[in-house]
Design an enzyme around this catalytic site. Structure first.
Site, PDB file in Angstrom:
ATOM      1  N   GLY A 280       0.854  -1.179   0.000  1.00 25.69           N
ATOM      2  CA  GLY A 280       0.000   0.000   0.000  1.00 25.69           C
ATOM      3  C   GLY A 280       0.893   1.232   0.000  1.00 25.69           C
ATOM      4  O   GLY A 280       0.983   1.975  -0.964  1.00 25.69           O
ATOM      5  N   TYR A 321       1.325   7.259  15.803  1.00 25.70           N
ATOM      6  CA  TYR A 321       2.527   6.395  15.832  1.00 25.70           C
ATOM      7  C   TYR A 321       3.802   7.173  16.108  1.00 25.70           C
ATOM      8  O   TYR A 321       4.889   6.616  15.921  1.00 25.70           O
ATOM      9  CB  TYR A 321       2.728   5.715  14.459  1.00 25.70           C
ATOM     10  CG  TYR A 321       1.508   5.147  13.815  1.00 25.70           C
ATOM     11  CD1 TYR A 321       0.861   4.032  14.349  1.00 25.70           C
ATOM     12  CD2 TYR A 321       0.995   5.703  12.640  1.00 25.70           C
ATOM     13  CE1 TYR A 321      -0.262   3.509  13.732  1.00 25.70           C
ATOM     14  CE2 TYR A 321      -0.118   5.173  12.019  1.00 25.70           C
ATOM     15  CZ  TYR A 321      -0.747   4.085  12.569  1.00 25.70           C
ATOM     16  OH  TYR A 321      -1.853   3.557  11.949  1.00 25.70           O
ATOM     17  N   CYS A 350      -8.409  20.268  19.910  1.00 24.09           N
ATOM     18  CA  CYS A 350      -8.332  20.628  21.324  1.00 24.09           C
ATOM     19  C   CYS A 350      -7.665  19.539  22.166  1.00 24.09           C
ATOM     20  O   CYS A 350      -8.250  19.077  23.157  1.00 24.09           O
ATOM     21  CB  CYS A 350      -9.732  20.924  21.847  1.00 24.09           C
ATOM     22  SG  CYS A 350     -10.801  19.506  21.612  1.00 24.09           S
ATOM     23  N   GLU A 351      -6.512  19.081  21.767  1.00 20.11           N
ATOM     24  CA  GLU A 351      -5.771  18.103  22.566  1.00 20.11           C
ATOM     25  C   GLU A 351      -4.284  18.434  22.484  1.00 20.11           C
ATOM     26  O   GLU A 351      -3.797  18.784  21.406  1.00 20.11           O
ATOM     27  CB  GLU A 351      -5.999  16.673  22.026  1.00 20.11           C
ATOM     28  CG  GLU A 351      -7.440  16.237  22.129  1.00 20.11           C
ATOM     29  CD  GLU A 351      -7.626  14.727  21.985  1.00 20.11           C
ATOM     30  OE1 GLU A 351      -6.675  13.970  22.256  1.00 20.11           O
ATOM     31  OE2 GLU A 351      -8.739  14.338  21.599  1.00 20.11           O
ATOM     32  N   TYR A 379      -2.093   6.417   3.978  1.00 20.17           N
ATOM     33  CA  TYR A 379      -2.645   6.511   5.326  1.00 20.17           C
ATOM     34  C   TYR A 379      -2.771   7.973   5.761  1.00 20.17           C
ATOM     35  O   TYR A 379      -2.551   8.315   6.919  1.00 20.17           O
ATOM     36  CB  TYR A 379      -1.801   5.689   6.323  1.00 20.17           C
ATOM     37  CG  TYR A 379      -1.611   4.257   5.857  1.00 20.17           C
ATOM     38  CD1 TYR A 379      -2.676   3.378   5.826  1.00 20.17           C
ATOM     39  CD2 TYR A 379      -0.370   3.798   5.401  1.00 20.17           C
ATOM     40  CE1 TYR A 379      -2.523   2.072   5.366  1.00 20.17           C
ATOM     41  CE2 TYR A 379      -0.208   2.495   4.937  1.00 20.17           C
ATOM     42  CZ  TYR A 379      -1.291   1.647   4.923  1.00 20.17           C
ATOM     43  OH  TYR A 379      -1.138   0.362   4.469  1.00 20.17           O
TER      44      TYR A 379
HETATM   45  N1  LLP Z   1      -1.878  -6.299   3.280  1.00 20.07           N
HETATM   46  C1  LLP Z   1      -2.444  -6.364   4.494  1.00 20.07           C
HETATM   47  C2  LLP Z   1      -3.197  -7.559   4.858  1.00 20.07           C
HETATM   48  C3  LLP Z   1      -2.315  -5.283   5.382  1.00 20.07           C
HETATM   49  O1  LLP Z   1      -2.868  -5.354   6.575  1.00 20.07           O
HETATM   50  C4  LLP Z   1      -1.587  -4.136   4.987  1.00 20.07           C
HETATM   51  C5  LLP Z   1      -1.460  -2.989   5.889  1.00 20.07           C
HETATM   52  C6  LLP Z   1      -1.016  -4.117   3.695  1.00 20.07           C
HETATM   53  C7  LLP Z   1      -1.176  -5.229   2.873  1.00 20.07           C
HETATM   54  C8  LLP Z   1      -0.251  -2.934   3.163  1.00 20.07           C
HETATM   55  O2  LLP Z   1       0.834  -2.612   3.944  1.00 20.07           O
HETATM   56  P1  LLP Z   1       1.836  -1.448   3.467  1.00 20.07           P
HETATM   57  O3  LLP Z   1       2.516  -1.898   2.205  1.00 20.07           O
HETATM   58  O4  LLP Z   1       1.028  -0.241   3.240  1.00 20.07           O
HETATM   59  O5  LLP Z   1       2.785  -1.265   4.598  1.00 20.07           O
HETATM   60  N2  LLP Z   1      -1.781   3.142   9.200  1.00 20.07           N
HETATM   61  C9  LLP Z   1      -0.413   2.657   9.336  1.00 20.07           C
HETATM   62  C10 LLP Z   1      -0.167   1.460   8.456  1.00 20.07           C
HETATM   63  C11 LLP Z   1      -1.143   0.345   8.671  1.00 20.07           C
HETATM   64  C12 LLP Z   1      -0.944  -0.834   7.780  1.00 20.07           C
HETATM   65  C13 LLP Z   1      -2.053  -1.823   7.921  1.00 20.07           C
HETATM   66  N3  LLP Z   1      -1.988  -2.935   7.046  1.00 20.07           N
HETATM   67  C14 LLP Z   1       0.550   3.791   9.041  1.00 20.07           C
HETATM   68  O6  LLP Z   1       0.092   4.906   8.755  1.00 20.07           O
HETATM   69  O7  LLP Z   1       1.761   3.622   9.133  1.00 20.07           O
END
Ligand code: LLP
Length: 422
Positions: A280, A321, A350-351, A379
């Site tokens: 992603g 994070y 407001c935090e 994200y």
């Molecule tokens: N496949 C599955 C089953 C997943 O749960 C995820 C991400 C991906 C693929 C893609 O992962 P990536 O290539 O984007 O790392 N919100 C967090 C990241 C959460 C990722 C959740 N799952 C952030 O902003 O760092």
């Protein structure tokens, strides 16, 4: 116009023929801005990891579901995952057909499983319990199982998804139970998948986990299961520390290891199915920035605060994070200030935790400056919220012709009230 701090985006002509301050005037502040050329380049980096005909980039839509970006990603020959009815809907709006979408969910209702299956998607379940529900709801259906390879990696404990401490995946030791449930409902066990976590910069753990999943696939083939998809997950990192010159992940080393392993395995197992990676972040992070406006600057004791309209309702990652996003500073006829001072950039929520960048050494930020938080394409908007009843921002795309195009309008007060029953 010269800016106070913009050498990174200047160097890559991020804004094409546009000027970021002008974009904010035209479309409002805060504002997400994406660059099509960068998005395409990142998709091609991923695709370039292997030229096996069965190798696919299964873009993980959770990172950014704007259908305009999804359409570009699809045009770069990627397929896509979805993990909710909303993501499935956005993938479909962007033109992905059912056989281009895998539904990789966890802990969902029977209705949700049936919905994805009835639309023709292959569903991946990640527990024996969900496999049982799937079997009861979609007897004879096509199913994948997510295994937990026991290897995890990621930028924060909150996003490590492999290993026993996490909720994800089926323990490979439970394979006999998996097969029993598969048989009892006449399911077609067509694939296996995993995801070790999000944001690693070294290929090692991923490549080790690839070998674990190939071992699982081999056991399944030995059991006579018609495996068609082996999905190794995503997690590939990109450098957030642009101004410190952080190096990129070594994609040629990753590609060499991955391609070599997959090619040899496919040959020795006479495998003609598909191999997926499921990134992603890597696809979309660097093509996006979020722009905001500095509305106040102040000192509280020795601390200097620059107060912007980019609260954690707009960009949640720093608050959630402690994630790092580099900052650029745009000022009309600004001269780069020679001295850098420690400042904390905050939002309008407001935090006290509403901090975008803490104690950063930067040229002194002034009221009226436009700031960019870099690498906000993944994200970013998808994790934005209406907290404090604020409207979520607009999104624009700098197309290949260098001009900006509105791809999502800013929310209005009416949008905030749209689901209310009055
Ligand atoms: N496949 C599955 C089953 C997943 O749960 C995820 C991400 C991906 C693929 C893609 O992962 P990536 O290539 O984007 O790392 N919100 C967090 C990241 C959460 C990722 C959740 N799952 C952030 O902003 O760092």
């Amino acid at each position: 116009m010269s800016n106070v701090r913009s050498s990174y985006t200047d160097g890559i002509r991020f804004y094409g023929k546009e000027d970021p301050r002008e974009l904010v005037l035209r479309y409002g502040s805060p504002l997400y801005v994406y660059n099509e050329a960068i998005l395409r380049k990142c998709c091609r980096d991923l695709k370039g990891l292997s030229d096996l005909p069965g190798f696919f980039v299964n873009y993980s839509a959770k990172a950014n579901t704007n259908p305009h970006l999804l359409r570009i990603i699809r045009s770069e020959s990627c397929v896509a995952d979805a993990m909710s009815p909303g993501e499935l809907y956005f993938n479909q709006l962007a033109g992905f057909s059912a056989d281009e979408i895998t539904y990789v969910c966890n802990n969902v209702s029977a209705e949700e499983l049936m919905n994805a299956a009835s639309q023709g998607c292959v569903v991946s379940v990640d527990s024996l319990s969900q496999l049982e529900t799937f079997g009861q709801s979609v007897p004879g259906g096509r199913v994948m199982v997510r295994f937990n390879p026991g290897i995890g990696a990621g930028h924060s404990d909150k996003v490590v998804t492999g290993g026993k401490k996490t909720k994800f995946g089926v323990d490979p030791d439970k394979l006999d139970d998996v097969l029993r449930i598969v048989r009892s409902h006449g399911l077609k066990f067509v694939g296996v998948n995993q995801h070790i976590g999000s944001l690693f910069m070294e290929p090692g753990p991923y490549v080790s986990a690839v070998n674990v999943l190939l071992g699982m696939a081999e056991r399944l083939i030995d059991h006579g299961q018609p495996i068609e998809i082996i999905d190794f997950g995503g997690g590939f990192g990109m450098p957030y520390h642009k101004y410190e010159g952080q190096s990129r992940m070594d994609f040629s080393a990753l590609g060499e290891a991955l391609h070599g392993t997959l090619a040899a395995w496919a040959e020795s197992h006479a495998y003609h199915g598909r191999f997926f990676i499921e990134p992603g972040r890597y696809a979309v992070a660097e093509c996006g920035v979020v722009l905001g406006t500095v509305h106040a600057v102040k000192n509280n004791g020795p601390h200097i605060f620059a107060g912007t309209d980019i609260g954690f309702n707009v960009l949640a990652r720093p608050m959630l994070y402690d994630a790092f996003h580099d900052v650029e500073i745009y000022r009309q006829d600004g001269m780069p200030d020679s001295e850098e001072v420690e400042q904390t950039i905050v939002g309008n929520i407001c935090e006290s935790g509403d901090i975008l960048a803490k104690d950063r050494k930067l040229p002194l930020i002034r009221k009226g400056d436009v700031l960019a938080m870099l690498d906000a394409g993944a994200y970013g908007w998808v994790m934005a919220s209406n907290y404090n009843s604020r409207m979520r921002p607009a999104e624009v795309l700098i197309a290949l012709d260098g001009h900006a195009r509105l791809i999502r309008r800013r929310e209005t007060l009416a949008d905030l009230a749209a689901a209310l029953v009055m």
